[in-house]
Design a protein around this motif. Sequence first.
Motif, short mmCIF file in Angstrom:
data_model
loop_
_atom_site.label_atom_id
_atom_site.label_comp_id
_atom_site.label_asym_id
_atom_site.label_seq_id
_atom_site.Cartn_x
_atom_site.Cartn_y
_atom_site.Cartn_z
N GLY A 364 0.57 -1.13 0.08
CA GLY A 364 -0.12 -0.02 -0.05
C GLY A 364 0.88 1.28 0.07
O GLY A 364 2.16 1.28 0.32
N ASP A 365 0.08 2.34 -0.30
CA ASP A 365 0.94 3.69 -0.40
C ASP A 365 1.51 3.93 1.05
O ASP A 365 2.44 4.66 1.22
CB ASP A 365 -0.18 4.54 -0.73
N THR A 366 0.75 3.49 2.15
CA THR A 366 1.32 3.86 3.54
C THR A 366 2.98 3.56 3.59
O THR A 366 3.75 4.05 4.20
CB THR A 366 0.32 3.22 4.71
N ILE A 367 3.15 2.13 3.03
CA ILE A 367 4.48 1.69 3.31
C ILE A 367 5.25 2.52 2.59
O ILE A 367 6.39 2.80 2.84
CB ILE A 367 4.41 0.16 2.86
N ASN A 368 5.06 2.97 1.43
CA ASN A 368 5.94 3.57 0.59
C ASN A 368 6.19 4.87 1.13
O ASN A 368 7.10 5.41 1.04
CB ASN A 368 5.37 3.67 -0.93
N THR A 369 4.86 5.46 1.54
CA THR A 369 5.22 6.95 2.19
C THR A 369 6.18 6.68 3.49
O THR A 369 7.04 7.80 3.81
CB THR A 369 4.05 7.47 2.72
N ALA A 370 5.99 5.91 4.32
CA ALA A 370 6.59 5.46 5.74
C ALA A 370 8.33 5.23 5.10
O ALA A 370 9.14 5.73 5.82
CB ALA A 370 6.28 4.35 6.24
N SER A 371 8.72 4.68 3.95
CA SER A 371 9.83 4.48 3.42
C SER A 371 10.48 5.86 3.06
O SER A 371 11.57 5.92 3.42
CB SER A 371 10.03 3.42 2.29
N ARG A 372 9.70 6.65 2.38
CA ARG A 372 10.33 8.03 2.17
C ARG A 372 10.39 9.07 3.29
O ARG A 372 11.32 9.82 3.12
CB ARG A 372 9.46 8.74 1.21
N MET A 373 9.52 8.71 4.22
CA MET A 373 9.92 9.46 5.65
C MET A 373 11.48 9.22 6.15
O MET A 373 12.09 10.20 6.54
CB MET A 373 9.06 9.23 6.58
N GLU A 374 11.53 8.02 5.83
CA GLU A 374 13.06 7.55 6.48
C GLU A 374 14.01 8.14 5.63
O GLU A 374 15.21 8.73 5.82
CB GLU A 374 13.01 6.15 6.44
N SER A 375 13.89 7.83 4.14
CA SER A 375 15.03 8.28 3.16
C SER A 375 15.13 9.84 2.94
O SER A 375 16.31 10.16 2.83
CB SER A 375 14.90 7.74 1.77
N THR A 376 14.18 10.59 3.17
CA THR A 376 14.13 11.91 3.11
C THR A 376 14.76 12.46 4.74
O THR A 376 14.66 13.85 4.77
CB THR A 376 12.88 12.67 2.79
N GLY A 377 14.76 11.68 5.73
CA GLY A 377 15.18 12.33 7.01
C GLY A 377 16.53 12.68 7.29
O GLY A 377 17.37 12.56 5.84
N GLU A 378 16.90 12.91 8.34
CA GLU A 378 18.36 13.49 8.84
C GLU A 378 18.96 12.47 9.74
O GLU A 378 18.00 11.85 10.43
CB GLU A 378 18.43 14.72 9.37
N PRO A 379 20.24 12.34 9.94
CA PRO A 379 20.80 11.11 10.90
C PRO A 379 20.29 11.67 12.18
O PRO A 379 20.08 13.08 12.62
CB PRO A 379 22.24 11.39 10.72
N MET A 380 20.25 10.65 13.06
CA MET A 380 19.63 10.62 14.27
C MET A 380 18.42 11.39 14.63
O MET A 380 18.25 11.96 15.61
CB MET A 380 20.88 11.23 15.20
N LYS A 381 17.51 11.38 13.61
CA LYS A 381 16.30 12.11 13.65
C LYS A 381 15.19 11.32 13.33
O LYS A 381 15.41 10.37 12.44
CB LYS A 381 16.25 13.44 13.23
N ILE A 382 13.93 11.31 13.85
CA ILE A 382 12.67 10.67 13.34
C ILE A 382 11.79 11.65 12.66
O ILE A 382 11.30 12.48 13.32
CB ILE A 382 12.05 10.02 14.57
N GLN A 383 11.73 11.40 11.53
CA GLN A 383 10.68 12.20 10.53
C GLN A 383 9.37 11.59 10.58
O GLN A 383 9.37 10.30 10.32
CB GLN A 383 11.40 12.45 9.18
N ILE A 384 8.46 12.36 10.76
CA ILE A 384 7.13 11.80 10.88
C ILE A 384 6.06 12.85 10.08
O ILE A 384 6.27 13.81 9.92
CB ILE A 384 6.40 11.77 12.38
N SER A 385 5.14 11.91 9.46
CA SER A 385 4.35 12.73 8.59
C SER A 385 3.31 13.60 9.34
O SER A 385 3.36 13.31 10.62
CB SER A 385 3.49 11.71 7.70
N GLU A 386 2.56 14.18 8.54
CA GLU A 386 1.28 15.08 9.25
C GLU A 386 0.40 14.25 9.95
O GLU A 386 -0.06 14.72 10.98
CB GLU A 386 0.76 15.83 8.12
N ASP A 387 -0.09 13.03 9.23
CA ASP A 387 -1.35 12.28 10.02
C ASP A 387 -0.63 11.64 11.30
O ASP A 387 -1.21 11.50 12.37
CB ASP A 387 -1.26 11.15 9.19
#
Length: 461
Positions: A364-387
Motif C-alpha cells: 500500500g501507499d502507506t508503506i511507500n510513504t513511511a519509507s520516504r519519511m526515512e529516506s528523506t530524513g536526517e541522521p539521528m532524527k525521526i521524521q514523521i508525517s502530518e497524519d
Amino acid sequence: MHLSRKSTVLVLLQLLNPEPGIIRVFQYLVGFKNLLRSIECKGIASVLGINYFARGYLQPRAHERYISHMVLGRDLLDNTLNLVPSLIPLHKDIKEDSYEYKDLEKKNQQIVDNKHQDGSVSDAIEYFDQTATFLDKLRAVQRQLREYIRDGVTESLDEAQKSEFVCAGILILVCVVSPIIIALVRNAVNTIQVYARNLAEKARELEYEKELSDSLLYQMLPPSVAKQLKQTQQVPAEFFSSVTVYFSDIVGFTAIAAVSTPYQVISFLNSVYKLFDEKIECYDVYKIETIGDSYMVASGLPVRNGNKHATEIANMALELLEATSSCRLPHRPDQTLCMRSGIHMGPCVAGIVGSKMPRYCLFGDTINTASRMESTGEPMKIQISEDVKLALDKTGLFITSPRGVVDVKGKGEMTTHWLEGRTGPSPQRPTSSSLDCTPSFLTRIHSQRSSPRYQTTLKRK
C-alpha cells in the motif's frame, strides 16, 4: 431417561446370556419399581387435581406439574405392563369394567384442559374418592407383582442350588489355572508398561521438539497467522484501515561495509538488530522484515489495537534512537552507530506471500510513504508525517517540531515534522552495554536445550 437406562441394562443382561429366571426376576423388579413410581406420580397429580376442583383453576406452573406427573405415571405404568405382560388382564379389568375409571379419565381430561369453573368442594371430594379407589386397585396389582417376584426368586434359588456343584468344579479348575494366568498377565502387564513408558518418552520428546519448531516459526510469522497457516494451509489477505509503519536505516552503511569483511558486516548487523528485537518486545508492534540495513516495524497488525498503534511506534522509535546512540561497532569501537528513522500511518493490505519461504508482507501507499519519511530524513532524527503528528498531538504525550515542506519522491511536496521526545520521563528499561552476535531465537533455543527437562530427556534416550 430412567426408562432408557433400564432398557439398556436389560439388553446387557441378554447379551451376557444369564439364566432366564434371573432375567424374569429382574424384569419383575424393574416393573415393581416403575409401578411404585407410577402410583407416586398419580398421587401427586391427584393432589393437584383436587386443587383444581376446589378452586376451579390451576396456576400455569401447577398445571404444568399436573401434566408432567400424569404423563410420567402413565409411561411408567405402560413400561411395567410391557415388562410383566401377565399384569395386563388385571389392568384391563380396572379400565374396562369400572365406570368410575371412565369418569375419572373424563375429569383428568377436564383438568388438562384447565378451563375456568366455579370451585366445588364436593367435586374435589368426589375426585379424591375416585382417585383413591383407582390407586387402591393399582396397589392390588402391585401386590400381585410382589407375589410374582417372590415366586421368581424362589425358582432362581432352586436353580442356583442345582448348579452349586457345577460352580464348585469350576472354582477348583480356576484355582488350578489361575497361577498360570496370573503369570502370563503379569508378563503382559510388564511388557505393556515398558511400551507405555517408551511411548510417553517419545511423546514428550516430540512435544518438546514441536515447541522448538513453533518457537522458530513464530519468529518468522505472526503467531496468529502461523496457526491459521498450519490449520488451513492458506491465509487470505486482510485489509487494515489504519496502521503505523516505521522504517530505519543505518547512515553510512555502504562506507562501513566497504572497510569491513563480510563476516564483520553480518556480525555487526546481527548484533544491532538483536538489540532492536529485544527493545521492541516491550511494545505492541510486529517486526515485518530487515532488508540489508533497513529495519521495518508496524503496529496495528496482524492484531488490531484500536488507536494505540501510533503511540506504540513513537515510543519504540524514541527508545531505538536512544539505544543507537550508545552502540559501538564490535570491530570498530571508536565509531558510533548513526541511524535515520521515518514514520507514517494509514491503510494497508497484509498477507502471506510465497510458498517456498512464505513471508508476512505489507502493501500500500502507506508503506511507500513511511519509507520516504526515512529516506528523506536526517541522521539521528525521526521524521514523521502530518497524519502521525496529528495522532500524537491527541495523546499529549510527545514533543514534535515542524520541519517544513519536503519534496517526497512519488508524493510531491509534503509537510513533515520531527519527533523530538516525550513530555514525561522516559520509561526505565534494561539496557545492553555490549552487542551480542548470537540471534535471539537461537539464544532462546539454546537456553531451552540446557534446561534440566531437556537434559533428562537426553539421558532417557
